[in-house]
Enzyme design. Structure first.
Site, PDB file in Angstrom:
ATOM      1  N   SER A 278      -7.634   1.667   5.584  1.00 58.16           N
ATOM      2  CA  SER A 278      -6.719   0.354   4.967  1.00 58.16           C
ATOM      3  C   SER A 278      -5.678   0.163   5.803  1.00 58.16           C
ATOM      4  O   SER A 278      -4.654   1.133   5.816  1.00 58.16           O
ATOM      5  CB  SER A 278      -6.262   0.573   3.767  1.00 58.16           C
ATOM      6  OG  SER A 278      -5.341  -0.306   3.150  1.00 58.16           O
TER       7      SER A 278
ATOM      8  N   ILE B 275      -2.528  -2.653   6.678  1.00 57.36           N
ATOM      9  CA  ILE B 275      -1.704  -3.792   5.988  1.00 57.36           C
ATOM     10  C   ILE B 275      -0.809  -4.194   7.088  1.00 57.36           C
ATOM     11  O   ILE B 275      -0.210  -3.399   7.442  1.00 57.36           O
ATOM     12  CB  ILE B 275      -1.211  -3.431   4.576  1.00 57.36           C
ATOM     13  CG1 ILE B 275      -2.461  -2.863   3.700  1.00 57.36           C
ATOM     14  CG2 ILE B 275      -0.393  -4.532   4.079  1.00 57.36           C
ATOM     15  CD1 ILE B 275      -1.978  -2.476   2.408  1.00 57.36           C
TER      16      ILE B 275
ATOM     17  N   GLU C  59       5.498  -5.765  10.017  1.00 54.79           N
ATOM     18  CA  GLU C  59       6.550  -6.806  10.559  1.00 54.79           C
ATOM     19  C   GLU C  59       6.039  -7.220  12.041  1.00 54.79           C
ATOM     20  O   GLU C  59       6.465  -8.147  12.735  1.00 54.79           O
ATOM     21  CB  GLU C  59       8.069  -6.327  10.571  1.00 54.79           C
ATOM     22  CG  GLU C  59       8.414  -6.290   9.182  1.00 54.79           C
ATOM     23  CD  GLU C  59       9.924  -5.620   9.217  1.00 54.79           C
ATOM     24  OE1 GLU C  59      10.392  -5.690   8.197  1.00 54.79           O
ATOM     25  OE2 GLU C  59      10.420  -5.083  10.220  1.00 54.79           O
ATOM     26  N   THR C  60       5.374  -6.317  12.550  1.00 53.71           N
ATOM     27  CA  THR C  60       5.049  -6.236  13.913  1.00 53.71           C
ATOM     28  C   THR C  60       3.722  -6.475  14.352  1.00 53.71           C
ATOM     29  O   THR C  60       2.705  -6.343  13.442  1.00 53.71           O
ATOM     30  CB  THR C  60       5.444  -5.069  14.820  1.00 53.71           C
ATOM     31  OG1 THR C  60       4.734  -3.842  14.362  1.00 53.71           O
ATOM     32  CG2 THR C  60       7.107  -4.658  14.276  1.00 53.71           C
TER      33      THR C  60
ATOM     34  N   HIS D  53       1.622  -4.219  15.414  1.00 45.97           N
ATOM     35  CA  HIS D  53       1.158  -2.898  15.324  1.00 45.97           C
ATOM     36  C   HIS D  53      -0.040  -3.116  14.474  1.00 45.97           C
ATOM     37  O   HIS D  53      -1.189  -2.443  14.921  1.00 45.97           O
ATOM     38  CB  HIS D  53       1.970  -1.847  14.661  1.00 45.97           C
ATOM     39  CG  HIS D  53       1.723  -0.513  14.868  1.00 45.97           C
ATOM     40  ND1 HIS D  53       1.511   0.311  13.759  1.00 45.97           N
ATOM     41  CD2 HIS D  53       1.260   0.101  15.987  1.00 45.97           C
ATOM     42  CE1 HIS D  53       1.015   1.575  14.504  1.00 45.97           C
ATOM     43  NE2 HIS D  53       0.893   1.293  15.905  1.00 45.97           N
TER      44      HIS D  53
ATOM     45  N   PHE E 223     -18.236   0.797   9.266  1.00 40.98           N
ATOM     46  CA  PHE E 223     -16.978   0.273   9.404  1.00 40.98           C
ATOM     47  C   PHE E 223     -16.443  -0.058   8.014  1.00 40.98           C
ATOM     48  O   PHE E 223     -16.620  -1.121   7.430  1.00 40.98           O
ATOM     49  CB  PHE E 223     -17.184  -1.163  10.241  1.00 40.98           C
ATOM     50  CG  PHE E 223     -15.784  -1.728  10.504  1.00 40.98           C
ATOM     51  CD1 PHE E 223     -15.570  -3.259   9.846  1.00 40.98           C
ATOM     52  CD2 PHE E 223     -15.010  -1.388  11.232  1.00 40.98           C
ATOM     53  CE1 PHE E 223     -14.469  -3.904  10.144  1.00 40.98           C
ATOM     54  CE2 PHE E 223     -13.675  -1.825  11.341  1.00 40.98           C
ATOM     55  CZ  PHE E 223     -13.339  -3.157  10.945  1.00 40.98           C
TER      56      PHE E 223
ATOM     57  N   ARG F  74      -9.888  -5.059  -3.062  1.00 45.60           N
ATOM     58  CA  ARG F  74     -11.247  -4.927  -2.342  1.00 45.60           C
ATOM     59  C   ARG F  74     -11.498  -3.424  -2.243  1.00 45.60           C
ATOM     60  O   ARG F  74     -12.446  -2.944  -1.712  1.00 45.60           O
ATOM     61  CB  ARG F  74     -11.063  -5.435  -0.877  1.00 45.60           C
ATOM     62  CG  ARG F  74     -11.253  -6.711  -0.651  1.00 45.60           C
ATOM     63  CD  ARG F  74     -10.440  -7.149   0.401  1.00 45.60           C
ATOM     64  NE  ARG F  74     -10.642  -9.007   0.811  1.00 45.60           N
ATOM     65  CZ  ARG F  74      -9.922  -9.668   0.190  1.00 45.60           C
ATOM     66  NH1 ARG F  74      -8.883  -9.360  -0.805  1.00 45.60           N
ATOM     67  NH2 ARG F  74     -10.035 -10.987   0.180  1.00 45.60           N
TER      68      ARG F  74
HETATM   69  N1  LIG Z   1       0.290   1.339   9.717  1.00 45.37           N
HETATM   70  C1  LIG Z   1      -0.965   1.804   9.426  1.00 45.37           C
HETATM   71  C2  LIG Z   1      -1.559   2.824  10.162  1.00 45.37           C
HETATM   72  N2  LIG Z   1      -0.974   3.308  11.279  1.00 45.37           N
HETATM   73  C3  LIG Z   1      -1.089   4.650  11.688  1.00 45.37           C
HETATM   74  C4  LIG Z   1      -2.181   4.769  12.936  1.00 45.37           C
HETATM   75  O1  LIG Z   1      -3.485   4.636  11.928  1.00 45.37           O
HETATM   76  C5  LIG Z   1      -2.272   6.123  13.546  1.00 45.37           C
HETATM   77  O2  LIG Z   1      -2.441   6.845  12.573  1.00 45.37           O
HETATM   78  C6  LIG Z   1      -0.929   6.337  14.182  1.00 45.37           C
HETATM   79  O3  LIG Z   1      -0.779   5.268  15.332  1.00 45.37           O
HETATM   80  C7  LIG Z   1      -0.899   7.712  15.157  1.00 45.37           C
HETATM   81  O4  LIG Z   1      -2.222   7.473  15.897  1.00 45.37           O
HETATM   82  N3  LIG Z   1      -2.743   3.486   9.850  1.00 45.37           N
HETATM   83  C8  LIG Z   1      -3.459   2.841   8.641  1.00 45.37           C
HETATM   84  O5  LIG Z   1      -4.565   3.377   8.543  1.00 45.37           O
HETATM   85  N4  LIG Z   1      -3.028   1.836   8.064  1.00 45.37           N
HETATM   86  C9  LIG Z   1      -1.691   1.104   8.550  1.00 45.37           C
HETATM   87  O6  LIG Z   1      -1.482   0.334   7.690  1.00 45.37           O
HETATM   88  C1  LIG Z   2      -0.426  -1.896  10.540  1.00 46.05           C
HETATM   89  C2  LIG Z   2       0.880  -0.958  10.937  1.00 46.05           C
HETATM   90  O1  LIG Z   2       0.913  -0.175  11.630  1.00 46.05           O
HETATM   91  C3  LIG Z   2       2.075  -1.738  10.163  1.00 46.05           C
HETATM   92  O2  LIG Z   2       1.872  -1.181   8.654  1.00 46.05           O
HETATM   93  C4  LIG Z   2       3.165  -1.001  10.551  1.00 46.05           C
HETATM   94  O3  LIG Z   2       4.355  -1.806  10.115  1.00 46.05           O
HETATM   95  P1  LIG Z   2       5.284  -2.560  10.937  1.00 46.05           P
HETATM   96  O4  LIG Z   2       4.600  -3.552  11.881  1.00 46.05           O
HETATM   97  O5  LIG Z   2       6.195  -3.418  10.035  1.00 46.05           O
HETATM   98  O6  LIG Z   2       6.012  -1.507  11.883  1.00 46.05           O
END
Ligand SMILES: Nc1c(NC[C@H](O)[C@H](O)[C@H](O)CO)[nH]c(=O)[nH]c1=O
Ligand SMILES: CC(=O)[C@@H](O)COP(=O)(O)O
Length: 162
Positions: free
Chosen positions: A89, A91, A94-95, A97, A122, A136
């Site tokens: 999951s 979500i 802010e960025t 990422h 998937f 979901r």
């Molecule tokens: N922000 C979320 C993450 N972030 C972590 C990455 O999946 C990964 O574990 C990290 O970057 C180290 O390699 N992961 C999720 O599954 N869901 C998120 O919302």
């Molecule tokens: C999907 C992510 O890695 C996210 O939740 C991290 O949050 P942010 O974009 O605010 O650093």
């Protein structure tokens, strides 16, 4: 058709192969564990309800969705699994990422299935809000974990048939 108006939990049981001889891996992300735990519950129940033996359901947790593909690869490499369901999951924060995690996980899951010529399903929720993820993973739109477990069984059966 969007998920809106579709029940992710619905499937026609008459179209599901018997899972008695199948070994299925479930690789689950620790991130957003309340969501991924719901996906896992749905997926495991769907497998059991369709004949997969509990001892043939291999459950492993990984830190985040970015690690799902490697977790699947560990199973394909070291265990006699017929298929792996990857459950995560992501979500939006802010960025940007979110974009990179989703892209990396998506490409990784697709590539590991192709590499081992076995289904790597998937099961990644990529939501804008927590409510969308809740909806979901057992909420008003059903459970993506169920959908993915069924997809895995169908692909395992297809491979055996071809
Ligand atoms: N922000 C979320 C993450 N972030 C972590 C990455 O999946 C990964 O574990 C990290 O970057 C180290 O390699 N992961 C999720 O599954 N869901 C998120 O919302
Ligand atoms: C999907 C992510 O890695 C996210 O939740 C991290 O949050 P942010 O974009 O605010 O650093």
């Amino acid at each position: 058709m969007a998920t809106e108006g579709k029940d992710l939990s619905y499937y026609d049981k008459s179209t599901i192969p018997n899972g008695k001889g199948m070994t299925i891996g479930l690789v689950v992300s620790e991130w957003n564990e309340k969501i991924t735990g719901g996906l896992l519950s749905g997926a495991k129940k769907a497998l059991l309800d369709n004949g997969v033996l509990e001892e043939n359901i291999l459950i492993h947790w990984v830190p985040g969705s970015f690690e799902l593909a490697l977790g699947a690869q560990y199973l394909f490499e070291d265990k006699m699994v017929d298929g792996v369901v990857c459950l995560g999951s992501v979500i939006q924060g802010e960025t940007k990422h979110f974009d990179f995690v989703c892209h990396g996980a998506t490409q990784g899951i697709m590539n590991v299935g192709l590499k081992y010529n076995k289904p790597a399903i998937f099961g990644l929720l990529t939501d804008n809000t927590m409510q969308q993820a809740i909806d979901r993973s057992g909420g008003k739109h059903g459970n993506k974990g169920i959908e993915c477990a069924i997809a895995c069984m169908k692909m395992v059966a297809l491979k055996k048939k071809i």
